[in-house]
Design a protein around this motif. Structure first.
Motif, PDB file in Angstrom:
ATOM      1  N   GLU A 142       0.838  -1.208   0.000  1.00 41.05           N
ATOM      2  CA  GLU A 142       0.000   0.000   0.000  1.00 41.05           C
ATOM      3  C   GLU A 142       0.872   1.257   0.000  1.00 41.05           C
ATOM      4  O   GLU A 142       0.597   2.214  -0.737  1.00 41.05           O
ATOM      5  N   ASP A 143       1.938   1.269   0.809  1.00 48.64           N
ATOM      6  CA  ASP A 143       2.869   2.404   0.820  1.00 48.64           C
ATOM      7  C   ASP A 143       3.475   2.614  -0.566  1.00 48.64           C
ATOM      8  O   ASP A 143       3.566   3.742  -1.057  1.00 48.64           O
ATOM      9  N   ARG A 144       3.892   1.536  -1.213  1.00 49.22           N
ATOM     10  CA  ARG A 144       4.519   1.629  -2.539  1.00 49.22           C
ATOM     11  C   ARG A 144       3.523   2.128  -3.582  1.00 49.22           C
ATOM     12  O   ARG A 144       3.853   2.950  -4.432  1.00 49.22           O
ATOM     13  N   ARG A 145       2.280   1.644  -3.505  1.00 56.47           N
ATOM     14  CA  ARG A 145       1.244   2.092  -4.444  1.00 56.47           C
ATOM     15  C   ARG A 145       0.957   3.579  -4.254  1.00 56.47           C
ATOM     16  O   ARG A 145       0.907   4.340  -5.219  1.00 56.47           O
ATOM     17  N   CYS A 146       0.794   4.003  -2.993  1.00 58.46           N
ATOM     18  CA  CYS A 146       0.518   5.417  -2.706  1.00 58.46           C
ATOM     19  C   CYS A 146       1.662   6.308  -3.172  1.00 58.46           C
ATOM     20  O   CYS A 146       1.434   7.394  -3.709  1.00 58.46           O
ATOM     21  N   PHE A 147       2.903   5.848  -2.984  1.00 59.12           N
ATOM     22  CA  PHE A 147       4.062   6.631  -3.400  1.00 59.12           C
ATOM     23  C   PHE A 147       4.092   6.788  -4.923  1.00 59.12           C
ATOM     24  O   PHE A 147       4.309   7.886  -5.443  1.00 59.12           O
ATOM     25  N   ALA A 148       3.849   5.701  -5.655  1.00 58.82           N
ATOM     26  CA  ALA A 148       3.833   5.761  -7.127  1.00 58.82           C
ATOM     27  C   ALA A 148       2.729   6.693  -7.619  1.00 58.82           C
ATOM     28  O   ALA A 148       2.944   7.501  -8.530  1.00 58.82           O
ATOM     29  N   GLU A 149       1.553   6.613  -7.007  1.00 63.79           N
ATOM     30  CA  GLU A 149       0.452   7.505  -7.388  1.00 63.79           C
ATOM     31  C   GLU A 149       0.785   8.945  -7.026  1.00 63.79           C
ATOM     32  O   GLU A 149       0.435   9.877  -7.752  1.00 63.79           O
ATOM     33  N   GLY A 150       1.479   9.152  -5.897  1.00 62.17           N
ATOM     34  CA  GLY A 150       1.909  10.490  -5.502  1.00 62.17           C
ATOM     35  C   GLY A 150       2.882  11.092  -6.500  1.00 62.17           C
ATOM     36  O   GLY A 150       2.824  12.285  -6.803  1.00 62.17           O
ATOM     37  N   GLU A 151       3.774  10.274  -7.018  1.00 61.31           N
ATOM     38  CA  GLU A 151       4.718  10.750  -8.040  1.00 61.31           C
ATOM     39  C   GLU A 151       3.959  11.183  -9.295  1.00 61.31           C
ATOM     40  O   GLU A 151       4.288  12.202  -9.909  1.00 61.31           O
ATOM     41  N   GLN A 152       2.922  10.449  -9.679  1.00 65.16           N
ATOM     42  CA  GLN A 152       2.101  10.827 -10.835  1.00 65.16           C
ATOM     43  C   GLN A 152       1.390  12.159 -10.579  1.00 65.16           C
ATOM     44  O   GLN A 152       1.336  13.023 -11.461  1.00 65.16           O
ATOM     45  N   ARG A 153       0.845  12.339  -9.373  1.00 64.86           N
ATOM     46  CA  ARG A 153       0.186  13.611  -9.051  1.00 64.86           C
ATOM     47  C   ARG A 153       1.195  14.757  -9.072  1.00 64.86           C
ATOM     48  O   ARG A 153       0.889  15.856  -9.523  1.00 64.86           O
ATOM     49  N   ARG A 154       2.413  14.504  -8.607  1.00 67.13           N
ATOM     50  CA  ARG A 154       3.464  15.532  -8.653  1.00 67.13           C
ATOM     51  C   ARG A 154       3.730  15.956 -10.095  1.00 67.13           C
ATOM     52  O   ARG A 154       3.848  17.150 -10.384  1.00 67.13           O
ATOM     53  N   GLN A 155       3.824  14.991 -10.988  1.00 64.79           N
ATOM     54  CA  GLN A 155       4.058  15.322 -12.398  1.00 64.79           C
ATOM     55  C   GLN A 155       2.919  16.174 -12.957  1.00 64.79           C
ATOM     56  O   GLN A 155       3.156  17.121 -13.720  1.00 64.79           O
ATOM     57  N   LEU A 156       1.687  15.869 -12.583  1.00 67.36           N
ATOM     58  CA  LEU A 156       0.533  16.668 -13.027  1.00 67.36           C
ATOM     59  C   LEU A 156       0.594  18.087 -12.457  1.00 67.36           C
ATOM     60  O   LEU A 156       0.292  19.057 -13.163  1.00 67.36           O
ATOM     61  N   ARG A 157       0.978  18.221 -11.175  1.00 66.16           N
ATOM     62  CA  ARG A 157       1.109  19.559 -10.577  1.00 66.16           C
ATOM     63  C   ARG A 157       2.173  20.371 -11.299  1.00 66.16           C
ATOM     64  O   ARG A 157       1.976  21.557 -11.582  1.00 66.16           O
ATOM     65  N   LEU A 158       3.304  19.740 -11.594  1.00 63.92           N
ATOM     66  CA  LEU A 158       4.380  20.437 -12.315  1.00 63.92           C
ATOM     67  C   LEU A 158       3.934  20.851 -13.700  1.00 63.92           C
ATOM     68  O   LEU A 158       4.257  21.949 -14.169  1.00 63.92           O
ATOM     69  N   ALA A 159       3.181  19.989 -14.383  1.00 60.93           N
ATOM     70  CA  ALA A 159       2.674  20.314 -15.726  1.00 60.93           C
ATOM     71  C   ALA A 159       1.709  21.500 -15.655  1.00 60.93           C
ATOM     72  O   ALA A 159       1.747  22.393 -16.514  1.00 60.93           O
ATOM     73  N   ARG A 160       0.833  21.519 -14.639  1.00 58.41           N
ATOM     74  CA  ARG A 160      -0.105  22.650 -14.488  1.00 58.41           C
ATOM     75  C   ARG A 160       0.653  23.935 -14.235  1.00 58.41           C
ATOM     76  O   ARG A 160       0.338  24.991 -14.787  1.00 58.41           O
ATOM     77  N   ARG A 161       1.652  23.868 -13.368  1.00 62.33           N
ATOM     78  CA  ARG A 161       2.457  25.059 -13.053  1.00 62.33           C
ATOM     79  C   ARG A 161       3.168  25.569 -14.310  1.00 62.33           C
ATOM     80  O   ARG A 161       3.203  26.759 -14.575  1.00 62.33           O
ATOM     81  N   HIS A 162       3.718  24.640 -15.093  1.00 59.74           N
ATOM     82  CA  HIS A 162       4.420  25.011 -16.319  1.00 59.74           C
ATOM     83  C   HIS A 162       3.456  25.641 -17.328  1.00 59.74           C
ATOM     84  O   HIS A 162       3.796  26.613 -18.000  1.00 59.74           O
ATOM     85  N   ALA A 163       2.238  25.095 -17.427  1.00 61.50           N
ATOM     86  CA  ALA A 163       1.236  25.614 -18.359  1.00 61.50           C
ATOM     87  C   ALA A 163       0.803  27.035 -18.001  1.00 61.50           C
ATOM     88  O   ALA A 163       0.469  27.833 -18.882  1.00 61.50           O
ATOM     89  N   ARG A 164       0.803  27.373 -16.713  1.00 63.18           N
ATOM     90  CA  ARG A 164       0.406  28.721 -16.273  1.00 63.18           C
ATOM     91  C   ARG A 164       1.510  29.730 -16.528  1.00 63.18           C
ATOM     92  O   ARG A 164       1.265  30.932 -16.515  1.00 63.18           O
ATOM     93  N   GLY A 165       2.720  29.227 -16.711  1.00 64.81           N
ATOM     94  CA  GLY A 165       3.849  30.124 -17.006  1.00 64.81           C
ATOM     95  C   GLY A 165       4.507  30.582 -15.827  1.00 64.81           C
ATOM     96  O   GLY A 165       4.936  31.208 -15.126  1.00 64.81           O
TER      97      GLY A 165
END
Length: 165
Positions: A142-165
């Protein structure tokens, strides 16, 4: 302040988890007797901040709230239970998963009402600058699954930040 050369000992999420419990009073609710979303978010942020600071060993500030899902309402007189647990760590930031439950104090019935993820940055107390956080020790599947999903959410946050400029 930690230098990049210093090794930080990994910590398991179970050691920093936080659970808060409150009864929902009329002042916490709208005219329909349902807990205000803003009031619930306030409690969720407090619980998540406690989990983040316990893990980081430093003051932490909220940088984002992601995927807040209100599944069912919480009513006046019900007990609101907020659970927060670190799900992902980076260099200076960490993500906390938050689950909220409502419980009838008389019948003891409990239901899952809300879920969210909050991201925090750890700050050095003296300089106020971001500082390193310990890696998350992944003890269970469960810890490993949550961590992998957290990394995916981090990538989405970074993409949103980059899109806003």
């Amino acid at each position: 302040m930690h230098t990049p050369e210093q090794h930080l000992e990994p910590k398991p999420a179970r050691l920093s988890a936080c659970e808060m419990t409150e009864i929902v009073m009329p002042n916490d609710a709208n005219p329909l007797g349902i807990m205000l979303g803003g009031r619930l978010l306030h409690i969720m942020d407090i619980a998540a901040t406690i989990a983040a600071m316990r893990h980081a060993g430093h003051p932490c500030v909220t940088t984002s709230f992601d995927s807040v899902d209100f599944h069912t309402p919480i009513h006046i007189g019900e007990v609101c239970i907020v659970r927060a647990r670190v799900t992902w760590t980076g260099r200076t930031s960490l993500e906390v998963g938050i689950d909220v439950f409502a419980e009838s104090p008389i019948k003891g019935e409990r239901r899952h009402t809300t879920s969210a993820f909050a991201t925090f940055v750890a700050l050095d107390q003296e300089t106020g600058r971001p500082t390193r956080v310990p890696p998350l020790l992944l003890e269970t599947d469960e810890d490993r699954r949550c961590f992998a999903e957290g990394e995916q959410r981090r990538q989405l946050r970074l993409a949103r930040r980059h899109a806003r400029g």
